[in-house]
Scaffold this active site. Structure first.
Site, short mmCIF file in Angstrom:
data_model
loop_
_atom_site.label_atom_id
_atom_site.label_comp_id
_atom_site.label_asym_id
_atom_site.label_seq_id
_atom_site.Cartn_x
_atom_site.Cartn_y
_atom_site.Cartn_z
N ASP A 157 -0.98 -3.39 -9.59
CA ASP A 157 -1.62 -2.76 -8.15
C ASP A 157 -1.15 -1.33 -8.24
OD1 ASP A 157 -1.98 -5.20 -7.28
OD2 ASP A 157 -1.00 -5.14 -5.36
N ASP A 172 -5.34 3.18 -2.98
CA ASP A 172 -4.10 4.02 -3.09
C ASP A 172 -4.16 5.17 -4.20
OD1 ASP A 172 -3.13 1.99 -1.24
OD2 ASP A 172 -2.62 0.64 -2.63
N ALA A 191 0.73 -1.25 -0.02
CA ALA A 191 0.14 -0.23 -0.06
C ALA A 191 0.82 1.29 0.04
CB ALA A 191 -0.89 -0.01 1.19
N TYR A 203 -7.72 -2.04 6.70
CA TYR A 203 -7.83 -3.20 7.18
C TYR A 203 -7.56 -4.43 6.56
CZ TYR A 203 -10.00 -6.59 10.31
OH TYR A 203 -10.10 -7.94 10.97
N GLY A 224 -18.85 5.89 -5.23
CA GLY A 224 -18.16 7.16 -4.86
C GLY A 224 -17.84 7.43 -3.59
N TYR A 261 -0.88 -14.22 1.26
CA TYR A 261 0.35 -13.64 1.66
C TYR A 261 1.41 -14.78 2.21
CZ TYR A 261 -2.38 -9.46 1.72
OH TYR A 261 -3.16 -8.39 1.35
#
Lengths: 313, 313, 313, 313, 313, 313
Positions: F292, F256, F36, F166, F229, F103
């Site tokens: 990403d 991001d 991120a 989160y 939105g 992960y």
């Protein structure tokens, strides 16, 4: 159905770039799997043995993949689906054909193998138990699992086969020697490269290595020399065998192919000379195909291998 | 526009994995096409001949593909679109470079070729008729078509060229010998591998094979020996020629390249020595490129081939 | 181990371009396999049934591939390795998403299925026998095999499931109707598209079709309407169900997914409403993934499907 | 053999990433070729016209590629091999489907087209001469070549077709208007987008544009509106036609498909309504396939297009 | 931060087929970039020098790509974004490994380099200025830029390094000799192939070439002989060095690797023998990897290179 | 050179199949990287900020890759090369577009970030410090590093920006709430999805969530609602903004992109309305591109985005 050969160890996801060069260049990667013991189980199955693998994989997609492929290859499986993730390895080819394998296996599912995973009945009824020097390096539990399995085998006169498979990323030579020494003594069949042999015994030539190793216990010792063939001591007799001449596409898996060839002949009752011939040709065949186990031959393929280079139509 | 060379036979879709290994591994496949006669027609066209192919393909997408590519290569075509499907072949590369070609050609469009497809005018006005030993193996109708074509050629003093092209998947040696013997007698130019030559004549060395074959009728006999070059008898004189040294990428198509090289020089009036040189270099060039015909050279490429290994900029 | 579901029919190699467009454009092709009955067996296995497939494949690499994948999917197999080659099909996607399947299956191994291949014990001990309208179209022997299997099932009170699966490339509507009519009468469960239903009965709306078909014998009739859902008659009661809203990636296999969903619930003792829900969601799931059977869901995937569109991490 | 349609202009190599995104991301690129006039020639050939293209390409591999593909598509060619290199263009797809075409065509072979390249006999015997607004933008010589060709056509009552094809990368609106105005007056058939029409005439709605353009000379004026269809004036009568509903895969080539559809019907003697229907469906078909010309339909494909979305087997 | 090495010249987009064969076969192409001077700057940066490149690229996506990659490689840049497009080159591999580089660089941004682009402060504070014989061939302005840079260097006792890099596509030998002669006289370090050396001096053997060249000015002259190694004269002493034995994957970039290796050692203060060793191994390493600069080694990679052929795990 | 924005956190290798479906199907994988905070740093750099990332990567090839790409993107870096390996993640797309990220980051280099890595001078001189809720979840050391960084920022009046982010794979809601609550109080700018907001505050509608969150400390709170939105409270004023209509190719990275858009406008002194517009369009742009961070827009791309769907040439 009885099983011919039981093995135990770690299988991991395997990521291989589709072209040579470092990961830095962001190549496309193929996803497969590997592990010395599953390679061996697949190789022996292709050569006609009923094989069984004991291990742990994560409850994740890589674990699913490994189990699906073993099923496809006809390898029976006793596998705990662990909460830890399945380990991973990258196999890259650098400049001028240098192969590098790197691991993400610390705290992996496979390294949680423990004595409780070892199925006594299974081993007792098998003809061969095959273990490698990788598993003891994964931790105390996996080491104990190997010890337990070997003890069951010896107690039941099941042939114990050991491939030293020293991995410098997992431990240093001294620790390895301390752990592998006792295993060698309990083995009936032993596979080692020249370097691995010298890790354990103070001898120079391959023939000397083989003789000294054999004096420690194993009646059948194979010292593998890559392009220079192999030197073996079987029942006290020395065998030298040249390698087959082939162009190497992927050197990984050659040792597993060699062991699979030898052990399948052993189970089928062939003599040492025949077994070493099968082992040598299986190893040569394997390195001409990419993939850790994908290039392991069937009996039919070994046979057709004699006509390599031809066009058949 | 007159035609230099007419040929007839079957063209099929060709599926080739993008990487070595068995189909079992589910490789990506390239779709192309092939066939000894269309390969020859393309090769001769690239070397400057006006060529024409007679055959049948299915009324399907593979048939469309074949006709589109022949158009692209400048090969004129007389082609029936049959209700039977276009045949298919797979070309896989096994361990250590063994090439295997398998066929789905039974009941294919191409195997319905028949004498009615043979255009008499076309052959009569050509300089060379080229046929192969594959077509008679496809059935009675294709065999009759070859016979009809050869008879037209001979009646009109058109040079008859025959490439034995024995295919073990299609017939056994005895049947093949019975069928090919009469064709050899009618041929002016004959191409054979050493194995193929020995299928027909009782002779040992390539030179003896060439001489005996020549004594059956053909004034020009080329016995191809792969990496060992070729031995030929042309107008009673013996020619030995070494092969060019190249790294083989795809051995299929070498023979068609050789024949295309020889015949194009023949039409252009070159002597045997020049023709064999062109044939040899065309064959060498072809095997350094993947594809049955994709690697067939133009005159310009043959010329540039001398500087192989260089960087040109 | 007892088997829940037995099915029999032809499996073939499947060649699918990696991108839309005609074969003429020489795309890369993926090699897989397919067949309505193996699709169904895989789908039912993924949803928890023990399934068994009876068929024939050639003694070739495509046959090897099919057997390896079925093993990987956990489908048990009774399979003759025939001397005839395994059949092939091409699945291409044309402009605006039109899918075209073409076959090279005449004289294929799979079409040599015969009553002798049908294992009576296997069917007798199963819970469901599933057959399709494709097999009778392949020839007299395959048709006889289906008849034999159905008779065994009925004699042993094994549920008979039939998917009409009309293939215009194999026969015309009249011949199909004559052959499929008697099968419908012996079926307990019947799957049909609206078009297929109208091939057999003189009725207009899907509901009428389902009712009339049910009156012929099957107590459970599902008429599938694609994006419009389905209309079913089960034990005399009418069920209408909307389709799930998804973006179609590959429409092939939707019907097999639907049947697999319904039959797995049937074996598990679920009621009609639950079975139709599973069938509908399985069909929707399947079309969002490329491949004839690759997109068939497991129970866990069906469950996760409810959260489609989300990012899970 | 007489020719139905002659066209002249520049063809260039075309590099297209295999996935969306900027070149900065170093995607794999497909190599093809394109050009409004060769697109049109291929499209018209697929719809049944005998077409001929006049142009220049470099004596390089891109030039070879263009000529090979045109041969494959059955387009006859009069082509000078120039010492200047063949031009190139990149077609990238940005975020949210924005297509960007950039050119390396300054000093290219194609921009050296000149009046001497124009074959008077060819045009005189054709039924239609098709030119575009791109060629006059390439330089004085190409502009003169277009003028020469149009004069030959008009002198011989050959239908003159003009597609305005305004390219902002080549010239500004004012210069374009000055050059294209005289061409419009000499055209019989005129194709324009709404924007292009407004470049030339002071009118607001598509219908008004079409009417005013038609008053300048062309009896057949088509104003293309993309997803909103088209508005045309043919022989003074106004035609409105909705677009077909399709998912756009590649918008480039739609206009060339439209013109090819209209002109092929024109040559075949169809009326305006039929021609506009063919044009509209050809344009819709083309955008569902990637490639500038690869998606141009044959008559058979246009016919099958009606069943889009189906599975055919 | 001071800079060790400054270089100036043209960088271009580079299109390379993913497989050997002519562009005619419509291969997929990789997009990268290249240029002798940027190759050198990257190679020297990987070996530890702080490098700076001066040049021009177009205000287009290829220009963006070049600048992004140089940033990634840690090469500092002084770059004008020109209104002319970035040049392009194709690198294809023909039969038997013949590499052909063709250019679309006429009127490119890079060929507009001019004396005003040369940053005097930058050169003055550097340790080495590296120029090649390509830049003077691009036009009067680039030639003047080189002259200006060399003069600044000499005035400030910055080492001047020159790689002759003769490109036959850009000029003929006579013009080249006239332009390069004066540069040679001003150079301290000179790199040349045997052919390039003979372009400038009337000498036969490599050793004679090196000696004569050195007598013109440069105290360090390296004559590169490909697989035969190199012959150098450094401070009047002759050095012969064999090449490393490797399998060549891509010969392009070997010379730039050699120069990068030599110059990085020079800056680090190593002696001639060490510098030639680094240069030789860098060149060998580079040709085992595809790409003009992608295979240039780091110090760590050069070190690992000694163990080539091994499996490391 | 001063820095506009500093961020710290974990970057990992990212493996993404080239086609949808589970890893089980053994797809080809692309290798990239993500995280991120590095996504944000790249996004803000593309929109004109000078950004700096603090973190740890392993001394391995994935670590090399991450640093090379950040260099390429112009993000400055303070990075410890740790002995632990760089973490990995897999991003797969399931049926109907469900994205799953898994992960292998336990014991990774990135999770060893600690307060000692935080460079006080760097933060003190920046305009914005950006942290996310992921880092505190990685362990006590990373959590302490975030706390230390925030304290430095607050002590020096540097704007603190927090994205809750989160991750259910890292911790449970309760633990997360306990750790993130204090951070929220110290933040000036807060980004949260509706779900994330409700994790922290007891409120229902997005507007209520934004108001309650703002009352805890942050003067600028953005609640992101995906396709619906966003609702924001900035300086006590409520802003509602619809999303842009685009086809989602890859949803990961949208958040991001949103934050990068908002923060870059903040630094440039734009008002809330402008900042939210930039944020919204950046988020929409990003999801139309795979990767990403690869799809994060530059200012120029955001501008061109208005013309999406067009062909520009």
């Amino acid at each position: 159905m009885t099983i011919d050969l039981v093995t135990l160890g770690e299988a991991m996801g395997l990521l291989t770039p589709t072209e040579p060069g470092p990961l830095l260049r962001r190549p496309l990667l193929r996803l497969g799997f590997g592990g010395a013991e599953t390679n061996l189980a697949i190789g022996a199955a292709r050569l006609g043995l009923r094989t069984h693998w004991i291990g742990r994989v994560g409850d994740d997609e890589i674990g699913d993949l490994i189990l699906r492929e073993l099923r496809a290859e006809g390898v029976a499986v006793s596998c705990v689906r662990d909460t830890a993730p399945t380990g991973l390895m990258f196999k890259t080819v650098g400049a001028a054909g240098q192969v590098r394998v790197t691991y993400l296996r610390s705290a992996s599912a496979g390294s949680r193998l423990c004595p409780g995973d070892v199925d006594e009945t299974l081993i007792r009824e098998a003809k061969v138990l095959h273990v490698t020097g990788i598993t003891p390096a994964l931790g105390a539990d996996p080491a104990a699992a190997v010890t337990a399995a070997v003890e069951i085998a010896r107690a039941n006169r099941v042939v114990v086969s050991l491939d030293l498979n020293y991995r410098s990323a997992l431990w240093d030579p001294r620790t390895a020697k301390a752990a592998l020494g006792p295993l060698v003594k309990q083995a009936d069949v032993l596979f080692a490269t020249h370097d691995e042999a010298q890790l354990l015994v103070n001898a120079d030539t391959p023939a000397d290595c083989a003789r000294v190793l054999s004096s420690l216990g194993p009646r059948q010792v194979m010292v593998k020399l890559g392009a220079a063939g192999s030197v073996s001591v079987v029942d006290g007799e020395l065998y030298r065998r040249d390698a087959e001449t082939v162009t190497v596409v992927d050197p990984v898996g050659a040792g597993d192919a060699f062991a699979a060839g030898y052990l399948s002949d052993l189970v089928h009752g062939a003599d040492a000379r025949a077994g070493l011939s099968t082992a040598t040709r299986a190893g040569a065949f394997a390195v001409t195909v990419s993939g850790d186990w994908e290039g392991l031959p069937t009996r039919a393929e070994l046979h057709a291998f004699e006509r390599r280079g031809d066009v058949v139509r």
